[in-house]
Design a protein around this motif. Sequence first.
Motif, PDB file in Angstrom:
ATOM      1  N   ARG A 148       0.924  -1.143  -0.002  1.00  0.00           N
ATOM      2  CA  ARG A 148      -0.062  -0.003  -0.043  1.00  0.00           C
ATOM      3  C   ARG A 148       1.008   1.287  -0.018  1.00  0.00           C
ATOM      4  NH1 ARG A 148      -2.575  -3.423  -1.343  1.00  0.00           N
ATOM      5  NH2 ARG A 148      -4.825  -4.049  -0.532  1.00  0.00           N
ATOM      6  N   PRO A 149       0.419   2.356  -0.650  1.00  0.00           N
ATOM      7  CA  PRO A 149       1.482   3.470  -0.839  1.00  0.00           C
ATOM      8  C   PRO A 149       1.260   4.217   0.761  1.00  0.00           C
ATOM      9  CG  PRO A 149      -0.809   3.831  -1.781  1.00  0.00           C
ATOM     10  CD  PRO A 149      -0.666   2.480  -1.657  1.00  0.00           C
ATOM     11  N   ILE A 150       2.377   4.616   1.012  1.00  0.00           N
ATOM     12  CA  ILE A 150       2.565   5.268   2.439  1.00  0.00           C
ATOM     13  C   ILE A 150       3.287   6.683   2.164  1.00  0.00           C
ATOM     14  CG2 ILE A 150       2.665   3.128   3.674  1.00  0.00           C
ATOM     15  CD1 ILE A 150       5.674   3.428   3.918  1.00  0.00           C
ATOM     16  N   ARG A 151       3.980   6.866   1.341  1.00  0.00           N
ATOM     17  CA  ARG A 151       4.720   8.183   1.270  1.00  0.00           C
ATOM     18  C   ARG A 151       5.110   8.381  -0.390  1.00  0.00           C
ATOM     19  NH1 ARG A 151       5.756  11.327   5.988  1.00  0.00           N
ATOM     20  NH2 ARG A 151       7.305  12.555   5.749  1.00  0.00           N
ATOM     21  N   ALA A 152       4.974   9.780  -0.626  1.00  0.00           N
ATOM     22  CA  ALA A 152       5.402  10.247  -1.960  1.00  0.00           C
ATOM     23  C   ALA A 152       6.780  11.059  -1.996  1.00  0.00           C
ATOM     24  CB  ALA A 152       4.128  10.981  -2.593  1.00  0.00           C
ATOM     25  N   SER A 153       7.471  11.030  -3.075  1.00  0.00           N
ATOM     26  CA  SER A 153       8.498  11.947  -3.113  1.00  0.00           C
ATOM     27  C   SER A 153       8.446  12.793  -4.478  1.00  0.00           C
ATOM     28  CB  SER A 153       9.829  11.427  -3.067  1.00  0.00           C
ATOM     29  OG  SER A 153      10.221  10.351  -4.005  1.00  0.00           O
ATOM     30  N   TYR A 154       9.112  13.941  -4.459  1.00  0.00           N
ATOM     31  CA  TYR A 154       8.887  14.694  -5.832  1.00  0.00           C
ATOM     32  C   TYR A 154      10.223  14.795  -6.421  1.00  0.00           C
ATOM     33  CZ  TYR A 154       4.459  16.195  -4.182  1.00  0.00           C
ATOM     34  OH  TYR A 154       2.857  16.315  -3.617  1.00  0.00           O
ATOM     35  N   THR A 155      10.266  14.709  -7.835  1.00  0.00           N
ATOM     36  CA  THR A 155      11.457  15.309  -8.619  1.00  0.00           C
ATOM     37  C   THR A 155      10.910  16.859  -8.944  1.00  0.00           C
ATOM     38  OG1 THR A 155      12.313  13.178  -9.242  1.00  0.00           O
ATOM     39  CG2 THR A 155      12.758  15.256 -10.596  1.00  0.00           C
ATOM     40  N   MET A 156      11.612  17.928  -8.429  1.00  0.00           N
ATOM     41  CA  MET A 156      11.493  19.181  -9.131  1.00  0.00           C
ATOM     42  C   MET A 156      12.476  19.746  -9.768  1.00  0.00           C
ATOM     43  SD  MET A 156      10.057  20.671  -5.276  1.00  0.00           S
ATOM     44  CE  MET A 156       9.224  22.200  -5.927  1.00  0.00           C
ATOM     45  N   GLU A 157      12.047  20.761 -10.406  1.00  0.00           N
ATOM     46  CA  GLU A 157      13.128  21.246 -11.647  1.00  0.00           C
ATOM     47  C   GLU A 157      12.799  22.792 -11.944  1.00  0.00           C
ATOM     48  OE1 GLU A 157      13.816  19.630 -15.872  1.00  0.00           O
ATOM     49  OE2 GLU A 157      12.546  21.235 -16.431  1.00  0.00           O
ATOM     50  N   ILE A 158      14.064  23.559 -12.082  1.00  0.00           N
ATOM     51  CA  ILE A 158      13.850  24.856 -12.610  1.00  0.00           C
ATOM     52  C   ILE A 158      14.618  25.115 -13.655  1.00  0.00           C
ATOM     53  CG2 ILE A 158      16.012  25.604 -11.147  1.00  0.00           C
ATOM     54  CD1 ILE A 158      14.346  28.221 -10.723  1.00  0.00           C
ATOM     55  N   ASP A 159      14.242  25.733 -14.984  1.00  0.00           N
ATOM     56  CA  ASP A 159      14.702  26.103 -16.178  1.00  0.00           C
ATOM     57  C   ASP A 159      15.174  27.422 -16.049  1.00  0.00           C
ATOM     58  OD1 ASP A 159      15.407  26.297 -18.591  1.00  0.00           O
ATOM     59  OD2 ASP A 159      14.072  25.027 -19.502  1.00  0.00           O
ATOM     60  N   PHE A 160      16.272  27.780 -16.359  1.00  0.00           N
ATOM     61  CA  PHE A 160      16.817  29.117 -16.106  1.00  0.00           C
ATOM     62  C   PHE A 160      16.804  29.829 -17.443  1.00  0.00           C
ATOM     63  CE2 PHE A 160      18.573  27.558 -12.288  1.00  0.00           C
ATOM     64  CZ  PHE A 160      17.968  28.682 -11.382  1.00  0.00           C
ATOM     65  N   GLY A 161      16.943  28.875 -18.482  1.00  0.00           N
ATOM     66  CA  GLY A 161      17.535  29.283 -19.854  1.00  0.00           C
ATOM     67  C   GLY A 161      19.009  30.170 -19.827  1.00  0.00           C
ATOM     68  N   ASP A 162      18.956  31.186 -20.397  1.00  0.00           N
ATOM     69  CA  ASP A 162      20.172  31.893 -20.324  1.00  0.00           C
ATOM     70  C   ASP A 162      20.062  32.803 -19.307  1.00  0.00           C
ATOM     71  OD1 ASP A 162      21.417  30.481 -22.564  1.00  0.00           O
ATOM     72  OD2 ASP A 162      20.365  31.994 -24.022  1.00  0.00           O
ATOM     73  N   ASP A 163      18.944  32.990 -18.329  1.00  0.00           N
ATOM     74  CA  ASP A 163      19.096  33.914 -17.392  1.00  0.00           C
ATOM     75  C   ASP A 163      19.804  33.681 -16.117  1.00  0.00           C
ATOM     76  OD1 ASP A 163      17.169  35.391 -18.941  1.00  0.00           O
ATOM     77  OD2 ASP A 163      15.381  34.556 -17.985  1.00  0.00           O
ATOM     78  N   VAL A 164      20.771  34.458 -15.644  1.00  0.00           N
ATOM     79  CA  VAL A 164      21.585  34.108 -14.632  1.00  0.00           C
ATOM     80  C   VAL A 164      20.668  34.276 -13.355  1.00  0.00           C
ATOM     81  CG1 VAL A 164      23.659  34.655 -13.314  1.00  0.00           C
ATOM     82  CG2 VAL A 164      23.595  34.871 -15.808  1.00  0.00           C
ATOM     83  N   PRO A 165      20.798  33.166 -12.468  1.00  0.00           N
ATOM     84  CA  PRO A 165      20.063  33.049 -11.273  1.00  0.00           C
ATOM     85  C   PRO A 165      20.577  34.184 -10.209  1.00  0.00           C
ATOM     86  CG  PRO A 165      20.842  30.747 -11.708  1.00  0.00           C
ATOM     87  CD  PRO A 165      21.472  31.739 -12.851  1.00  0.00           C
ATOM     88  N   ARG A 166      19.389  34.658  -9.769  1.00  0.00           N
ATOM     89  CA  ARG A 166      19.795  35.884  -8.767  1.00  0.00           C
ATOM     90  C   ARG A 166      20.876  35.644  -7.717  1.00  0.00           C
ATOM     91  NH1 ARG A 166      17.652  36.393  -3.843  1.00  0.00           N
ATOM     92  NH2 ARG A 166      15.673  35.527  -3.253  1.00  0.00           N
ATOM     93  N   PRO A 167      21.520  36.557  -7.229  1.00  0.00           N
ATOM     94  CA  PRO A 167      22.724  36.400  -6.209  1.00  0.00           C
ATOM     95  C   PRO A 167      22.042  35.887  -4.844  1.00  0.00           C
ATOM     96  CG  PRO A 167      22.994  38.327  -7.314  1.00  0.00           C
ATOM     97  CD  PRO A 167      21.680  37.786  -7.874  1.00  0.00           C
TER      98      PRO A 167
END
Length: 291
Positions: free
Chosen positions: A118-137
């Motif tokens: 029986r299912p008891i717990r879930a986990s996620y794969t998460m993503e961020i796509d910046f393209g050419d934008d530099v992540p903020r400091p």
Amino acid sequence: MAELRALRDEDADAVAQLFFEAFGDARRMDGNEIREWLRNEALQPENLRVLVEEGEVVGYGDIWNAGGTVDLDAAAPGRWGEIFDWAEERARVEGAERVHSFVTGHELEEVAEARGYRPIRASYTMEIDFGDDVPRPTDEIDGIELRGYRHPADEQRIYEAQEEAFADHWGHNPQTIEVWREFSVKQLNFDPSLWFLAWDGEEIAGLALNFAERSGDPGYGWVGTLGVRRAWRRRGIGEALLRHSFRALHERGQRRVRLAVDAESLTGATRLYERAGMQVIRQMDTWQLVL
């Protein structure tokens, strides 16, 4: 007649293909990653098995006994039952109380449910796509300094900090530094220049252990471990480490960054990642069989 035997080097490419057939992009890897399992001194060879029929590898399964719970990882499209039979029998012999299996995909859900899981717990794969934008400091935090990991000088300290940071996380089992090494600094894609520590004076407050990519699965950077020790939580240290990691991976040429997170994390990690701009791209569930 099918034979269940120990994993060998020559099986690695076939096992990697089985994972892709069973789970698609969720479990993409290459043979080199599988071969690395054979060199991992924390893994017992008798616990890594392939199902072979007429000379062809048609299934794979491995087990890890973690304090009364046996974790089963398997890739056996159309042959799940034979791998589950083996794992459950081994769990009973070892005196385990339960078996956990990691499920994504309708076929394996049906197999697990029919066997009483029986299912008891879930986990996620998460993503961020910046393209050419530099992540903020990264925002500065009073009294906290972000520095790179020094290998091997910081090894003992970072191991202890990680154990403490994850002590209250679901499913965590204490591990020795020898086991920690096998799954961290001895990994094929270990790069100490992508590991970052948050220091409060002489104390490690938090850590971010990153990889330029996952083995056999290029195209994005990977935040492998992100943790903050309990006494330093709620000060923005986790977000600072995350954003620092984003910038470092972007400088390496990675425009997408991913990580895995417990969907019910007590520390609110999922909310942190969402605030930073990450989105859930897939879910994997843990299913449990009580023996």
